[in-house]
Design an enzyme around this catalytic site. Structure first.
Site: not given
Ligand code: 9PG
Length: 523
Positions: A156, A291, A293, A349, A353
């Site tokens: 962030y 983490k 994801d 999580r 975000d």
């Molecule tokens: C890295 C990020 C960070 C973050 C994660 C994730 O398009 N979307 O709705 C969307 C949602 C969340 C997101 C990315 C796209 O973030 O939650 O902490 O790690 O990936 O790319």
């Protein structure tokens, strides 16, 4: 199977059925929707038809695509109705591939497979949710809920604009701030799918992990092991490893990084070997806080090699990842379907975000999209999953302390910090170079704090001596007017055009690079 209200009125019920209907005692006044994965909305809402969430291209990445067009109040695995007297009726599944709707004068459960096991209860909100959590604990297991490590995460403040030098400078500037983990987020890899260091990390990942460990902290790394972008070598070299639908087309895992995303079929033995090797590789580099994801990709509808039901297949994949990374690693799941991950990860999580803005009106109102990055979205959904806290560590995402490069008010930042204290999960991404002396001290105090927490209402808490009220974050955005609906339809269409999204990605990348350049100058 019809369950009259009298059967659940006095005592909770556990039973098996494919499609139960638990009759309500009265018309509901509010419905608890529980979104499928970390980023999907969880909230008490009114009973109006759900607006279709836009842009459509993001649906596989933000909600359960199977139910994307469902207009009735509904949610994944559980649902609850609140009545005028304040009492709540909850129907919650104890097995996977299940969904709950408000319909036919009650709560209607549905299983995608054969018979499912269910829990139903009526009474005070906190009591019915905590009884359901206890049932889930028995079925799926629990993990330790002792305080999570305190994390600095690169996302962030740098987004994808990380590189070896700027991270080294940041690590040095963190000084003796009491973080337990420094976690490298998205931006280190060759491509999503190609999990090797890119040219911005010439000394390789082991050197980076070593640098972190030399500060006396654990090294953390972000990966999205179950997806790949269209441009990745993995997708080109191994098309047979990717999930397809009944007609043989690749299943969409959404769109991000200016690209289409595809899902690995993790029930395929060769994919399983590859995933296990990847986990061992990351551990060998020296990272032991992972983490993982975009995990929803493991549970998307599609035709799997193993022909297993989708969430059961995903749960097995998580067990495999956990085994390969080792029991001593800290495993944080993100973008994960909630129930299938219980018992298998150390932390989860539980919301979308955060962002350095409170709410994006375009997304919230015009696109009816509560899943995009934004502090209000993050607080709303995370708080509505607070009932999961006895089962595992819940991560409400990072808090902010900086005032540069941040448009949140002091009160809004405070709400995020209090959320972290209530969840007992402390993390930030703030670049220490940008923090004033006072902000640094506030961050230090936050990392060291252990206030007593008591919940005093649905959205209110006592944090030490202070009363904290999150109500301003939880209300739903106002419904769009007809003019706004029209704008939303146009924006939704534009936002589903890959070319436009690629251009927007370019603009984002430029903004991230500028931000990093400003940081370098301010240091
Ligand atoms: C890295 C990020 C960070 C973050 C994660 C994730 O398009 N979307 O709705 C969307 C949602 C969340 C997101 C990315 C796209 O973030 O939650 O902490 O790690 O990936 O790319």
């Amino acid at each position: 199977m019809l369950i009259p209200f009298s059967e659940v009125e006095k005592r909770p019920l556990v039973f098996a059925a494919k499609a139960p209907l638990v009759k309500a005692p009265a018309p509901a006044v509010e419905y608890y929707r529980h979104g499928w994965q970390s980023w999907s909305l969880a909230a008490w809402t009114d009973l109006k038809p759900t607006p279709l969430q836009k842009p459509a291209i993001y649906r596989p990445l933000q909600i359960d695509p199977q139910y994307a067009r469902e207009r009735r109040p509904h949610g994944s695995w559980l649902g609850a109705a609140r009545f005028a007297d304040g009492n709540v009726l909850l129907l919650g599944a104890l097995t996977l591939e299940t969904h709950v709707f408000l319909a036919n004068g009650g709560l209607r459960g549905k299983s995608e497979t054969e018979k499912a096991d269910w829990f139903a209860a009526y009474g005070k909100e906190e009591e019915v949710f905590s009884m359901y959590a206890a049932q889930l604990a028995r079925r799926f297991g629990t993990v330790k809920t002792n305080p999570a490590p305190r994390v600095w995460c690169s996302w962030y403040s740098f987004y994808t604009a990380i590189d070896e030098d700027s991270l080294s400078q940041t690590f040095a500037a963190l000084g003796d701030l009491p973080f337990d983990v420094l976690q490298i987020d998205d931006g280190w890899q060759q491509d999503v799918g190609d999990w090797r260091a890119n040219e911005k990390f010439p000394s390789d990942m082991a050197a980076l992990a070593e640098k972190i460990k030399s500060t006396g902290r654990r090294a953390g790394l972000w990966l999205a092991p179950l997806i790949a972008t269209e441009s990745s070598a993995l997708f080109h070299e191994r098309p047979g490893w990717f999930l397809r639908d009944e007609r043989g087309y690749f299943v969409s895992a959404g769109f991000n990084w200016g690209q289409r995303l595809f899902a690995l079929d993790s029930s395929h033995p060769a994919v399983q070997d590859w995933l296990a090797a990847l986990m061992r590789q990351v551990r060998a580099w020296g990272f032991d806080y992972l983490k993982l994801d975009f995990l929803y990709a493991g549970a998307l509808p599609g035709k799997r090699y193993s022909e297993q039901p989708r969430e059961s297949a995903y749960r097995e994949t998580l067990a495999l990842l956990r085994k390969a990374m080792g029991a001593d690693a800290f495993f944080l799941t993100c973008g994960t379907p909630i129930l299938p991950a219980l018992g298998l990860c150390d932390a989860m999580r539980v919301g979308p975000d955060v962002a350095d803005v409170w709410e994006n009106r375009r997304d919230a109102v015009l696109l009816s999209n509560p899943c995009t990055p934004g502090t209000r979205n993050a607080i709303r959904t995370s708080l509505h999953r607070y009932w999961l806290r006895p089962l595992l560590r819940i991560d409400p995402d990072v808090a902010y302390f900086e005032s540069q490069e941040n448009s949140l008010t002091a009160e809004q930042k405070r709400l995020l910090q209090d959320l972290a204290l209530i969840f007992n999960f402390r993390a930030t991404s703030d670049a220490p170079q940008r923090l004033s002396q006072q902000e640094k001290e506030e961050l230090r105090a936050f990392l060291q704090a252990a206030p007593e927490i008591a919940q005093t209402g649905r959205y209110s808490f006592r944090v030490g001596e202070r009363a904290v009220d999150f109500s301003s974050a939880v209300q739903a955005p106002p419904p769009p007017s007809s003019w706004e609906r029209l704008q939303g339809a146009l924006l939704g269409w534009l936002g589903s055009q890959p070319l436009i999204l690629k251009i927007m990605k370019r603009m984002d990348d430029r903004a991230f690079a500028d931000r990093k350049a400003r940081l370098a100058r301010s240091a």
